[in-house]
Design an enzyme around this catalytic site. Sequence first.
Site: not given
Ligand code: NAP
Length: 489
Positions: A184, A260, A294, A391
Amino acid sequence: MLIQANKNTDVDMNPNLLIGEEWREGSRKERIMVEDPATGGTIGSVSDADVSDAMLAVDAAYTAGHGWAATSARDRCEILRRCFELITRDANELANIISLENGKAIKDARGEVAYAAEFFRWFSEEGVRARGDIGMAPSGNNHILVQYQPIGVSLLITPWNFPAAMATRKIAPALAAGCTCVLKPATATPLTAYAIVRIMLEAGVPPGVVNVITTSTTGSVVNAILNDSRVRKLSFTGSTEVGRTLLREAAGQVINSSMELGGNAPFLVFEDADLDSAVEGAMVAKMRNGGEACTAANRFLVHRSVAEAFTERLVSAMSRLKVGPGVNEDTDCGAMINNEAVKKIQELVDDAKAVGARVLCGGAATDEKGFYYPPTVLDNVPLTAKMFREEIFGPVAPIYVFETEEEAIRLANDTEYGLVAYLYTKDTGRGLRISAALEAGMVALNRGLVSDPAAPFGGVKQSGLGREGAQHGMLEFMEPKYIATSWAC
Ligand code: NAP
């Protein structure tokens, strides 16, 4: 409404869900529009899955599971190797689509495609090396045999900031381990994921081994998948906040979870650092992906004696960056993902200014059609500024000053996150000593980059659970099975 394929790419700009062997329209007939952050315009659309579609995807993954697990490791890995070759062949098209839907500079997008492809190459090599263990029980009564088996159907959830690499960093080890999956991708950047799985099918991945769904109701669809007892693995990359929610949901079926999550990386510059090299590293650690990473350096902690010289050089390097549409060859910093992201960055900068920070360059979003934020450097930032804890996820470099090594370590560790830390010193002994004291899953010593498919990527504290890449990444998709045997029977 279907959008015409973009003239710069052969990528399908209006893909349907991939379930089993079928590119299937979602049950909801309204499509999800995909936006170009450089203009705010629509560039494509994807199907919108509901819970019934998600269940079909789990069915397909479950049905394909036994055959894929029974396929020899050599055969599975030959297919993964072809995925590497075909993604490399199509690197330009993929980079273009990443840049279009994510906004990042095309140079960054090309780097991401190469990084994404490397996960297939690495795991095509690693997948044939799944070893076991053998030992003797201390009692002498039996042998202890341990073999590693595929964990089963895996749900892979990825963010928008690296739409290709975050997907392949999960798919490649899952498939190498013998698991099938449902991916997804983030709703903001789904086209890259569909383009990659299309290439994977061409490479010979059998139907049902990889399924992809996109949905406008992420929470309920993911929740339904996590409530299906056939799903045995959740591998999530995204924010810490969503990670916490998913861990709670995964508890219902006791699903093995890898996380992650977010970061708040310190970037330490000691008085004996090579400043040219530190600034070069700072630009990579801060500006890769326009700061939307991240691993992005979130707090520059600089020794007082070199703070002025480091700041001057950093401001000069940041001011020279060209901001513009990601697809332009000369762009260094593309658009942020959306308007909310720009607003959040601005709020953090305004908050820092309000508590006494000084803006040395940038500092205000330009009033343009796309979602741009200028490279920004702040100094005199008090520890009470929100950006010390949150962040930033944008091209903003706040500088804090320290006096002693102990203070630097204390400040670096003063966060709930623990993904990566950067540190610059010419004294190797000191560098290793401080690396050991830093609460981070990864440390970059005199470098601005840690990401490497051959290295275990991941965080401690609230930055995550488990590791991706290296040998560790494949073991996340395997269960050890212990067989007690005494040989004779
Ligand atoms: P996010 O809002 O947490 O979304 C990540 C994924 O989770 C998306 O596919 C999103 O779908 C889904 N999601 C959101 N709400 C959900 C829920 N209630 N239930 C199930 N799935 C859900 O993060 P983002 O804004 O896309 O990415 C930025 C974040 O990712 C930052 O905090 C960054 O640090 C972190 N990140 C971490 C790493 C690592 O390796 N540690 C790498 C890259 C990014 P939708 O798009 O449909 O909302």
